[in-house]
Scaffold this motif. Structure first.
Motif, PDB file in Angstrom:
ATOM      1  N   ALA A 146      20.667   8.492 101.750  1.00 35.92           N
ATOM      2  CA  ALA A 146      20.114   7.501 100.813  1.00 35.92           C
ATOM      3  C   ALA A 146      20.267   6.087 101.342  1.00 35.92           C
ATOM      4  O   ALA A 146      19.466   5.198 101.014  1.00 35.92           O
ATOM      5  N   GLU A 147      21.301   5.867 102.177  1.00 41.29           N
ATOM      6  CA  GLU A 147      21.545   4.539 102.745  1.00 41.29           C
ATOM      7  C   GLU A 147      20.856   4.345 104.092  1.00 41.29           C
ATOM      8  O   GLU A 147      21.031   3.313 104.745  1.00 41.29           O
ATOM      9  N   GLY A 148      20.078   5.344 104.507  1.00 38.66           N
ATOM     10  CA  GLY A 148      19.381   5.245 105.777  1.00 38.66           C
ATOM     11  C   GLY A 148      20.283   5.362 106.980  1.00 38.66           C
ATOM     12  O   GLY A 148      19.925   4.879 108.069  1.00 38.66           O
ATOM     13  N   ARG A 149      21.412   5.995 106.823  1.00 38.26           N
ATOM     14  CA  ARG A 149      22.363   6.170 107.926  1.00 38.26           C
ATOM     15  C   ARG A 149      22.274   7.587 108.494  1.00 38.26           C
ATOM     16  O   ARG A 149      21.877   8.524 107.781  1.00 38.26           O
ATOM     17  N   PRO A 150      22.673   7.793 109.756  1.00 41.47           N
ATOM     18  CA  PRO A 150      22.703   9.142 110.323  1.00 41.47           C
ATOM     19  C   PRO A 150      23.605  10.049 109.481  1.00 41.47           C
ATOM     20  O   PRO A 150      24.683   9.635 109.062  1.00 41.47           O
ATOM     21  N   ALA A 151      23.131  11.270 109.238  1.00 41.53           N
ATOM     22  CA  ALA A 151      23.883  12.197 108.385  1.00 41.53           C
ATOM     23  C   ALA A 151      23.893  13.586 109.004  1.00 41.53           C
ATOM     24  O   ALA A 151      23.599  14.587 108.348  1.00 41.53           O
ATOM     25  N   GLY A 152      24.227  13.633 110.299  1.00 34.81           N
ATOM     26  CA  GLY A 152      24.297  14.918 110.981  1.00 34.81           C
ATOM     27  C   GLY A 152      25.400  15.794 110.419  1.00 34.81           C
ATOM     28  O   GLY A 152      26.406  15.298 109.905  1.00 34.81           O
ATOM     29  N   GLU A 153      25.226  17.103 110.541  1.00 32.73           N
ATOM     30  CA  GLU A 153      26.188  18.046 109.955  1.00 32.73           C
ATOM     31  C   GLU A 153      27.586  17.862 110.522  1.00 32.73           C
ATOM     32  O   GLU A 153      28.574  17.895 109.781  1.00 32.73           O
ATOM     33  N   ALA A 154      27.697  17.681 111.834  1.00 33.41           N
ATOM     34  CA  ALA A 154      29.017  17.562 112.457  1.00 33.41           C
ATOM     35  C   ALA A 154      29.748  16.316 111.955  1.00 33.41           C
ATOM     36  O   ALA A 154      30.942  16.374 111.631  1.00 33.41           O
ATOM     37  N   ASP A 155      29.034  15.191 111.867  1.00 34.33           N
ATOM     38  CA  ASP A 155      29.670  13.960 111.381  1.00 34.33           C
ATOM     39  C   ASP A 155      30.062  14.081 109.919  1.00 34.33           C
ATOM     40  O   ASP A 155      31.163  13.658 109.519  1.00 34.33           O
ATOM     41  N   CYS A 156      29.186  14.641 109.103  1.00 31.86           N
ATOM     42  CA  CYS A 156      29.501  14.800 107.678  1.00 31.86           C
ATOM     43  C   CYS A 156      30.676  15.745 107.486  1.00 31.86           C
ATOM     44  O   CYS A 156      31.509  15.539 106.595  1.00 31.86           O
ATOM     45  N   ARG A 157      30.750  16.766 108.319  1.00 35.00           N
ATOM     46  CA  ARG A 157      31.882  17.698 108.236  1.00 35.00           C
ATOM     47  C   ARG A 157      33.188  16.984 108.557  1.00 35.00           C
ATOM     48  O   ARG A 157      34.193  17.157 107.857  1.00 35.00           O
ATOM     49  N   ARG A 158      33.199  16.172 109.616  1.00 33.32           N
ATOM     50  CA  ARG A 158      34.408  15.440 109.982  1.00 33.32           C
ATOM     51  C   ARG A 158      34.813  14.463 108.875  1.00 33.32           C
ATOM     52  O   ARG A 158      36.000  14.337 108.546  1.00 33.32           O
ATOM     53  N   HIS A 159      33.839  13.778 108.308  1.00 33.96           N
ATOM     54  CA  HIS A 159      34.136  12.866 107.203  1.00 33.96           C
ATOM     55  C   HIS A 159      34.727  13.632 106.013  1.00 33.96           C
ATOM     56  O   HIS A 159      35.679  13.167 105.379  1.00 33.96           O
ATOM     57  N   ALA A 160      34.154  14.792 105.718  1.00 37.03           N
ATOM     58  CA  ALA A 160      34.631  15.581 104.577  1.00 37.03           C
ATOM     59  C   ALA A 160      36.065  16.062 104.791  1.00 37.03           C
ATOM     60  O   ALA A 160      36.882  16.045 103.860  1.00 37.03           O
ATOM     61  N   ILE A 161      36.380  16.485 106.000  1.00 36.73           N
ATOM     62  CA  ILE A 161      37.744  16.927 106.300  1.00 36.73           C
ATOM     63  C   ILE A 161      38.721  15.767 106.119  1.00 36.73           C
ATOM     64  O   ILE A 161      39.783  15.917 105.513  1.00 36.73           O
ATOM     65  N   ALA A 162      38.352  14.592 106.645  1.00 34.52           N
ATOM     66  CA  ALA A 162      39.235  13.429 106.547  1.00 34.52           C
ATOM     67  C   ALA A 162      39.418  12.987 105.099  1.00 34.52           C
ATOM     68  O   ALA A 162      40.549  12.728 104.644  1.00 34.52           O
ATOM     69  N   ILE A 163      38.328  12.918 104.350  1.00 35.78           N
ATOM     70  CA  ILE A 163      38.410  12.458 102.957  1.00 35.78           C
ATOM     71  C   ILE A 163      39.114  13.481 102.089  1.00 35.78           C
ATOM     72  O   ILE A 163      39.898  13.122 101.192  1.00 35.78           O
TER      73      ILE A 163
END
Length: 221
Positions: A146-163
């Motif tokens: 929605a913010e026009g940022r890259p949202a690849g699966e690997a990056d989103c997965r890493r963010h989810a693990i960290a958060i």
């Protein structure tokens, strides 16, 4: 021990009542002391009726843990709003009561001690963890897109693990020593940390310090 009043109920409803009584007993007495008899007393039924629905205490405990993990945390599907609002609400709901309170902590402590030694509980725990993390990953993906940022699966997965790890830590602090923190302080810390990680604001300051409603909870005057 609080005893519930007996009433006749359909099979499915009775089973759910016994599962809830199992969780209440475990929270109050601990896993070892939560015998079939103790659970029956809390549910206001006979031990024989409990055994009619569950073949053993182990089965009751497993069903109770599965029920706890499916109802314990806020679910992304239950949260309305735009992607930014949904992510913010998800974080807030999972760091405030009833998700973060002494009852939840007692249950978590009782079950987590058995997860490493009981394969069935370990499998249930894994499913619960992945369900929560996948929910979070989907919210992060939708927000970044929605913010026009890259949202690849690997990056989103890493963010989810960290958060998810951050939520776990703040949840535990809030449950163990909530009186040491100002109202909504842990939520504010979580939101600012996530903003730093993602490099994007996820909510105005005035909304970050309020507990949002779940979808369907709003009432009209």
């Amino acid at each position: 021990m609080n005893r519930r009043t007996f009433h006749r109920a359909p099979e499915g409803e009775r089973r759910q009542e016994l599962i809830r009584a199992t969780l209440d007993t475990i929270a109050a007495l601990g896993l070892k002391a939560a015998t079939v008899r103790a659970i029956a007393i809390r549910a206001g039924v006979t031990a024989g009726l409990v055994r009619h629905y569950f073949a053993s205490k182990d089965q009751m405990v497993a069903e109770a843990y599965r029920f706890m993990l499916t109802t314990f945390a806020a679910k992304a599907a239950d949260i309305a709003g735009d992607p930014r609002m949904r992510l913010r609400k998800f974080i807030t709901l999972n760091l405030t009561a009833p998700v973060a309170d002494s009852h939840s902590l007692s249950l978590w402590a009782s079950f987590i001690s058995q997860v490493r030694v009981d394969p069935e509980l370990a499998a249930i725990h894994r499913d619960g963890y992945l369900g929560f993390r996948n929910d979070l990953q989907g919210l992060i993906r939708d927000f970044l897109e929605a913010e026009g940022r890259p949202a690849g699966e690997a990056d989103c997965r890493r963010h989810a693990i960290a958060i998810n790890g951050m939520i776990d830590g703040l949840w535990l602090e809030g449950c163990l020593a909530g009186e040491l923190f100002e109202e909504a302080e842990l939520v504010a810390i979580a939101l600012s940390s996530i903003e730093a990680l993602l490099g994007l604001p996820i909510g105005p300051d005035d909304e970050a310090n309020t507990v949002p409603e779940r979808a369907g909870d709003a009432t009209t005057a």
